[in-house]
Write a protein that holds these residues in place. Structure first.
Motif, PDB file in Angstrom:
ATOM      1  N   PHE A  67       0.839  -1.208   0.000  1.00  0.00           N
ATOM      2  CA  PHE A  67       0.000   0.000   0.000  1.00  0.00           C
ATOM      3  C   PHE A  67       0.869   1.252   0.000  1.00  0.00           C
ATOM      4  CE2 PHE A  67      -1.781   3.431   2.588  1.00  0.00           C
ATOM      5  CZ  PHE A  67      -2.864   3.792   1.806  1.00  0.00           C
ATOM      6  N   HIS A  68       1.905   1.249   0.837  1.00  0.00           N
ATOM      7  CA  HIS A  68       2.787   2.416   0.907  1.00  0.00           C
ATOM      8  C   HIS A  68       3.514   2.664  -0.408  1.00  0.00           C
ATOM      9  CE1 HIS A  68       2.074   2.435   5.212  1.00  0.00           C
ATOM     10  NE2 HIS A  68       2.666   3.625   5.242  1.00  0.00           N
ATOM     11  N   ALA A  69       3.918   1.570  -1.063  1.00  0.00           N
ATOM     12  CA  ALA A  69       4.622   1.711  -2.347  1.00  0.00           C
ATOM     13  C   ALA A  69       3.696   2.348  -3.388  1.00  0.00           C
ATOM     14  CB  ALA A  69       5.106   0.343  -2.829  1.00  0.00           C
ATOM     15  N   ILE A  70       2.442   1.869  -3.421  1.00  0.00           N
ATOM     16  CA  ILE A  70       1.475   2.422  -4.383  1.00  0.00           C
ATOM     17  C   ILE A  70       1.185   3.888  -4.038  1.00  0.00           C
ATOM     18  CG2 ILE A  70      -0.894   2.253  -5.262  1.00  0.00           C
ATOM     19  CD1 ILE A  70      -0.692  -0.795  -4.701  1.00  0.00           C
ATOM     20  N   ALA A  71       0.969   4.156  -2.736  1.00  0.00           N
ATOM     21  CA  ALA A  71       0.640   5.528  -2.305  1.00  0.00           C
ATOM     22  C   ALA A  71       1.793   6.480  -2.639  1.00  0.00           C
ATOM     23  CB  ALA A  71       0.333   5.551  -0.819  1.00  0.00           C
ATOM     24  N   LEU A  72       3.023   6.012  -2.458  1.00  0.00           N
ATOM     25  CA  LEU A  72       4.189   6.862  -2.763  1.00  0.00           C
ATOM     26  C   LEU A  72       4.247   7.172  -4.267  1.00  0.00           C
ATOM     27  CD1 LEU A  72       6.829   8.250  -1.855  1.00  0.00           C
ATOM     28  CD2 LEU A  72       8.011   6.108  -2.330  1.00  0.00           C
ATOM     29  N   ALA A  73       4.054   6.125  -5.079  1.00  0.00           N
ATOM     30  CA  ALA A  73       4.085   6.338  -6.536  1.00  0.00           C
ATOM     31  C   ALA A  73       2.996   7.325  -6.946  1.00  0.00           C
ATOM     32  CB  ALA A  73       3.898   4.995  -7.258  1.00  0.00           C
ATOM     33  N   LEU A  74       1.810   7.182  -6.350  1.00  0.00           N
ATOM     34  CA  LEU A  74       0.694   8.049  -6.722  1.00  0.00           C
ATOM     35  C   LEU A  74       0.909   9.484  -6.247  1.00  0.00           C
ATOM     36  CD1 LEU A  74      -2.410   5.738  -6.235  1.00  0.00           C
ATOM     37  CD2 LEU A  74      -1.509   6.647  -8.375  1.00  0.00           C
ATOM     38  N   VAL A  75       1.486   9.642  -5.063  1.00  0.00           N
ATOM     39  CA  VAL A  75       1.699  11.002  -4.562  1.00  0.00           C
ATOM     40  C   VAL A  75       2.766  11.708  -5.408  1.00  0.00           C
ATOM     41  CG1 VAL A  75       3.489  10.684  -2.778  1.00  0.00           C
ATOM     42  CG2 VAL A  75       1.711  12.389  -2.455  1.00  0.00           C
ATOM     43  N   LEU A  76       3.764  10.936  -5.874  1.00  0.00           N
ATOM     44  CA  LEU A  76       4.778  11.529  -6.753  1.00  0.00           C
ATOM     45  C   LEU A  76       4.139  11.962  -8.075  1.00  0.00           C
ATOM     46  CD1 LEU A  76       7.846   9.183  -6.133  1.00  0.00           C
ATOM     47  CD2 LEU A  76       7.588  11.574  -5.419  1.00  0.00           C
ATOM     48  N   TYR A  77       3.284  11.090  -8.633  1.00  0.00           N
ATOM     49  CA  TYR A  77       2.619  11.425  -9.891  1.00  0.00           C
ATOM     50  C   TYR A  77       1.690  12.632  -9.703  1.00  0.00           C
ATOM     51  CZ  TYR A  77      -0.371  11.300 -13.931  1.00  0.00           C
ATOM     52  OH  TYR A  77      -1.076  11.675 -15.049  1.00  0.00           O
ATOM     53  N   HIS A  78       0.950  12.619  -8.586  1.00  0.00           N
ATOM     54  CA  HIS A  78       0.020  13.721  -8.314  1.00  0.00           C
ATOM     55  C   HIS A  78       0.786  15.044  -8.180  1.00  0.00           C
ATOM     56  CE1 HIS A  78      -4.062  14.988  -6.967  1.00  0.00           C
ATOM     57  NE2 HIS A  78      -3.343  16.026  -6.565  1.00  0.00           N
ATOM     58  N   SER A  79       1.932  15.000  -7.470  1.00  0.00           N
ATOM     59  CA  SER A  79       2.735  16.210  -7.290  1.00  0.00           C
ATOM     60  C   SER A  79       3.225  16.734  -8.637  1.00  0.00           C
ATOM     61  CB  SER A  79       3.953  15.934  -6.407  1.00  0.00           C
ATOM     62  OG  SER A  79       3.550  15.326  -5.229  1.00  0.00           O
ATOM     63  N   TRP A  80       3.669  15.798  -9.487  1.00  0.00           N
ATOM     64  CA  TRP A  80       4.159  16.197 -10.807  1.00  0.00           C
ATOM     65  C   TRP A  80       3.038  16.897 -11.609  1.00  0.00           C
ATOM     66  CZ3 TRP A  80       7.044  18.019 -14.266  1.00  0.00           C
ATOM     67  CH2 TRP A  80       6.811  17.814 -15.628  1.00  0.00           C
ATOM     68  N   THR A  81       1.834  16.301 -11.612  1.00  0.00           N
ATOM     69  CA  THR A  81       0.727  16.912 -12.370  1.00  0.00           C
ATOM     70  C   THR A  81       0.352  18.256 -11.770  1.00  0.00           C
ATOM     71  OG1 THR A  81      -0.956  15.787 -11.044  1.00  0.00           O
ATOM     72  CG2 THR A  81      -0.250  14.687 -13.054  1.00  0.00           C
ATOM     73  N   TRP A  82       0.444  18.353 -10.441  1.00  0.00           N
ATOM     74  CA  TRP A  82       0.104  19.598  -9.740  1.00  0.00           C
ATOM     75  C   TRP A  82       0.996  20.746 -10.228  1.00  0.00           C
ATOM     76  CZ3 TRP A  82      -3.379  21.557  -6.323  1.00  0.00           C
ATOM     77  CH2 TRP A  82      -3.012  22.687  -5.583  1.00  0.00           C
ATOM     78  N   PHE A  83       2.304  20.466 -10.289  1.00  0.00           N
ATOM     79  CA  PHE A  83       3.226  21.523 -10.726  1.00  0.00           C
ATOM     80  C   PHE A  83       3.171  21.742 -12.235  1.00  0.00           C
ATOM     81  CE2 PHE A  83       5.096  20.419  -6.587  1.00  0.00           C
ATOM     82  CZ  PHE A  83       4.974  21.665  -6.012  1.00  0.00           C
ATOM     83  N   LYS A  84       2.847  20.672 -12.964  1.00  0.00           N
ATOM     84  CA  LYS A  84       2.767  20.803 -14.421  1.00  0.00           C
ATOM     85  C   LYS A  84       1.659  21.781 -14.824  1.00  0.00           C
ATOM     86  CE  LYS A  84       1.226  17.584 -17.261  1.00  0.00           C
ATOM     87  NZ  LYS A  84       0.989  16.420 -18.091  1.00  0.00           N
ATOM     88  N   ILE A  85       0.531  21.748 -14.111  1.00  0.00           N
ATOM     89  CA  ILE A  85      -0.578  22.643 -14.481  1.00  0.00           C
ATOM     90  C   ILE A  85      -0.551  23.953 -13.699  1.00  0.00           C
ATOM     91  CG2 ILE A  85      -2.116  20.830 -15.308  1.00  0.00           C
ATOM     92  CD1 ILE A  85      -3.563  20.881 -12.653  1.00  0.00           C
TER      93      ILE A  85
END
Lengths: 119, 240
Positions: A67-85
């Protein structure tokens, strides 16, 4: 005039762009679950040291690690999209878009490194 | 000369209950656009194929299609880029299909009218023209390049899910005039911005800006106006 409007069912599977968008939106579910788990840890901490240690031990299970591995991957992706837009959502500022994006991502990296070093 | 298979969505309202696909082999040269491919079908293979086109140079905005799932202008997309695969041509998504590849864009035209896409300013200079600095022009210039091709609407799932949403191009053109130093009509346009189906109908999928053939960034216009809408909401308490 007779026209035909095509149904929207399954629209998010029609284009990879939509899939990435749905992943961005769905990542909030994992982030919420992670936040609730941390809150649960706080609750266990105020119950006492033994309860807190039990909570920590439960985090070491394979299911929890996955769960932590998935959550970490998703939070990294979410952060990237956040800064991208971010340049699109900020009021007009005299800085190029790439600087806003790289500035944001750099801030995340620096803050994360500081947290890792200080804890 | 190579031959590519072009598969088009067909819909004839007088005989079809729902759309179907039909394919043709189309011989092409390296300089042939998708639009020319469709014209070849109409001229040589099936004269009943219906589609819109006019300028052939990405100015009129008439020949928007969904090509292999991606909204594009037929006139500036080359057949060679799809060879040796099959090219699937569909009408713009989210709009009612009138016939084959032609959609009914009257909903957009109503929305375009609602944003008052023209300069509103009772104080016209008595002598000469309005004076505008390059910096002031830069505030709106990219949005003025919109050609109303509707690719952004075909890219916007929010419009597909709720056609009451004002949508990317109309909101980008609204912003084009609100951001123009010569314009004084912002107060007349804010009700469209503030409405439930105005800028707040956007969830920033962002695909509208990706598919725009003219480099317009409708997602930016819409989201800049979320800030304007928020300011408008709170500042009303300070106005008479």
């Amino acid at each position: 005039m007779k026209t035909y409007t095509r149904p929207m069912a399954g629209w998010w599977k029609r284009n990879p762009y939509y899939l990435w968008y749905m992943l961005r939106e769905a990542s909030c579910l994992f982030l919420t679950a992670y936040a609730l788990m941390l809150l649960w840890g706080l609750y266990r901490l105020q119950q006492g040291k033994i309860q807190y240690e039990q909570w920590r031990e439960s985090l070491a299970s394979p299911l929890s690690l996955a769960f932590h591995a998935i959550a970490l991957a998703l939070v990294l992706y979410h952060s990237w999209t956040w800064f991208k837009i971010m340049p699109k959502t900020l009021p007009r500022i005299p800085l190029p878009d790439w600087l806003v994006v790289t500035g944001g991502v750099s801030a995340v990296i620096v803050c994360s490194a500081l947290v890792l070093v200080l804890t | 000369m190579n031959t590519i298979t072009i598969e088009c969505l067909r819909y004839h309202p007088e005989s079809d209950a729902e759309p179907r696909f039909q394919s043709w082999p189309v011989p092409f040269t390296d300089d042939m656009s998708v639009l020319q491919g469709l014209q070849y079908i109409k001229d040589h293979l099936d004269g009943s194929l219906t589609f819109r086109w006019s300028c052939r140079m990405a100015i009129c905005g008439s020949c928007g299609f969904v090509l292999n799932g991606v909204p594009k202008l037929g006139c500036e997309t080359f057949l060679r880029d799809y060879y040796p695969g099959t090219l699937r041509v569909e009408p713009l998504s989210h709009f009612p299909i009138v016939r084959d590849l032609a959609i009914d864009q009257s909903d957009f035209l109503k929305k375009l009218e609602s944003v008052k896409p023209y300069l509103i300013n009772p104080d016209v200079p008595k002598k000469g023209t309005f004076i505008q600095t390059p910096g002031q022009m830069d505030e709106y210039y990219q949005y003025s390049k919109c050609i109303n091709c509707l690719l952004c609407y075909a890219a916007c799932p929010q419009y597909g899910l709720n056609s009451a949403f004002t949508g990317p191009a109309a909101l980008a053109l609204l912003h084009r005039y609100n951001a123009d130093s010569r314009d004084a009509g912002k107060a007349e346009r804010m009700p469209v911005v503030n409405a439930e189906d105005g800028v707040w109908g956007c969830t920033l999928v962002g695909y509208c800006s990706e598919v725009c053939p003219k480099g317009v960034d409708p997602a930016r216009a819409v989201n800049q106006n979320k800030i304007e809408s928020t300011k408008d909401y709170f500042f009303r308490f300070f106005r008479k």
